[in-house]
Design a protein around this motif. Structure first.
Motif, PDB file in Angstrom:
ATOM      1  N   PRO A 286      44.086  31.657  55.140  1.00  0.00           N
ATOM      2  CA  PRO A 286      42.688  31.532  55.580  1.00  0.00           C
ATOM      3  C   PRO A 286      41.666  32.059  54.578  1.00  0.00           C
ATOM      4  O   PRO A 286      40.587  31.486  54.445  1.00  0.00           O
ATOM      5  CB  PRO A 286      42.652  32.357  56.875  1.00  0.00           C
ATOM      6  CG  PRO A 286      44.053  32.369  57.363  1.00  0.00           C
ATOM      7  CD  PRO A 286      44.920  32.330  56.135  1.00  0.00           C
ATOM      8  N   PHE A 287      42.017  33.106  53.851  1.00  0.00           N
ATOM      9  CA  PHE A 287      41.092  33.674  52.865  1.00  0.00           C
ATOM     10  C   PHE A 287      40.698  32.636  51.813  1.00  0.00           C
ATOM     11  O   PHE A 287      39.574  32.623  51.329  1.00  0.00           O
ATOM     12  CB  PHE A 287      41.741  34.895  52.184  1.00  0.00           C
ATOM     13  CG  PHE A 287      40.865  35.586  51.183  1.00  0.00           C
ATOM     14  CD1 PHE A 287      39.877  36.483  51.596  1.00  0.00           C
ATOM     15  CD2 PHE A 287      41.013  35.364  49.821  1.00  0.00           C
ATOM     16  CE1 PHE A 287      39.069  37.142  50.679  1.00  0.00           C
ATOM     17  CE2 PHE A 287      40.211  36.011  48.898  1.00  0.00           C
ATOM     18  CZ  PHE A 287      39.232  36.904  49.331  1.00  0.00           C
TER      19      PHE A 287
ATOM     20  N   ASN B 245      38.338  27.835  51.551  1.00  0.00           N
ATOM     21  CA  ASN B 245      37.237  27.151  50.860  1.00  0.00           C
ATOM     22  C   ASN B 245      37.228  27.410  49.357  1.00  0.00           C
ATOM     23  O   ASN B 245      36.216  27.165  48.692  1.00  0.00           O
ATOM     24  CB  ASN B 245      35.900  27.598  51.468  1.00  0.00           C
ATOM     25  CG  ASN B 245      35.803  27.213  52.922  1.00  0.00           C
ATOM     26  OD1 ASN B 245      36.071  26.077  53.294  1.00  0.00           O
ATOM     27  ND2 ASN B 245      35.437  28.161  53.763  1.00  0.00           N
TER      28      ASN B 245
ATOM     29  N   ILE C 124      32.131  33.627  48.861  1.00  0.00           N
ATOM     30  CA  ILE C 124      32.755  32.626  49.720  1.00  0.00           C
ATOM     31  C   ILE C 124      33.471  33.272  50.906  1.00  0.00           C
ATOM     32  O   ILE C 124      33.415  32.771  52.019  1.00  0.00           O
ATOM     33  CB  ILE C 124      33.764  31.766  48.916  1.00  0.00           C
ATOM     34  CG1 ILE C 124      33.103  31.155  47.685  1.00  0.00           C
ATOM     35  CG2 ILE C 124      34.408  30.701  49.785  1.00  0.00           C
ATOM     36  CD1 ILE C 124      31.939  30.249  47.971  1.00  0.00           C
ATOM     37  N   GLU C 125      34.132  34.404  50.642  1.00  0.00           N
ATOM     38  CA  GLU C 125      34.918  35.051  51.692  1.00  0.00           C
ATOM     39  C   GLU C 125      35.068  36.530  51.386  1.00  0.00           C
ATOM     40  O   GLU C 125      35.113  36.930  50.226  1.00  0.00           O
ATOM     41  CB  GLU C 125      36.310  34.401  51.775  1.00  0.00           C
ATOM     42  CG  GLU C 125      37.155  34.830  52.943  1.00  0.00           C
ATOM     43  CD  GLU C 125      36.622  34.347  54.276  1.00  0.00           C
ATOM     44  OE1 GLU C 125      36.354  35.210  55.130  1.00  0.00           O
ATOM     45  OE2 GLU C 125      36.474  33.128  54.463  1.00  0.00           O
TER      46      GLU C 125
ATOM     47  N   ALA D  15      37.489  39.862  52.972  1.00  0.00           N
ATOM     48  CA  ALA D  15      38.568  40.175  53.905  1.00  0.00           C
ATOM     49  C   ALA D  15      39.102  41.573  53.656  1.00  0.00           C
ATOM     50  O   ALA D  15      39.147  42.032  52.509  1.00  0.00           O
ATOM     51  CB  ALA D  15      39.698  39.161  53.757  1.00  0.00           C
TER      52      ALA D  15
END
Length: 132
Positions: free
Chosen positions: A77-78, A81, A108-109, A111
């Protein structure tokens, strides 16, 4: 007389050989230190860009990874994109990871690092620790 000429030629060859070895060693050393400093500058610039978007941990140096093949990590999931060339800043002590797009100049992300995604740096491709 003949032995004298041979000795002189031999000494000249040894001097030329040693001199060229020293010159090549010095040039190689300068080239290697130039690579290290440019990598450090690149890393510092990346940290500056990302820190304009989010507060980064200041008490540690990140491990920087580059997404080389987004298809290989698409199942995480990380990296959903991620595109090739995106950068991952991994802060192990703070247990955080940041996915940044230098092309878009966007984060973008983000985590937290946990046992499930602690192998982020291995998944991405090339990793390079920050040089000090």
């Amino acid at each position: 007389m003949r032995l004298n000429k041979f000795g002189i030629v031999l000494v000249i060859l040894v001097v030329v050989s040693v001199t060229s070895s020293i010159v090549f060693y010095v040039k190689a050393s300068k080239l290697e230190s130039g690579k290290k400093s440019s990598l450090s500058v690149e890393t510092e610039n990346l940290i500056k860009e990302v820190s304009k978007l989010i507060v980064l941990p200041e008490d540690e140096d990140p491990t920087i990874a580059t997404v080389s093949d987004p298809l290989k990590v698409r199942n995480q999931p990380f990296f959903a994109n991620a595109v090739a060339g995106d950068k991952v800043l991994i802060y192990l002590k703070s247990r955080k990871a940041f996915l940044y797009s230098p092309k878009l100049k966007k984060l973008i992300e983000v985590a937290p690092l946990s046992p499930e995604n602690s192998s982020l740096s291995e998944s991405v491709g090339t990793t390079t620790p920050k040089n000090n």
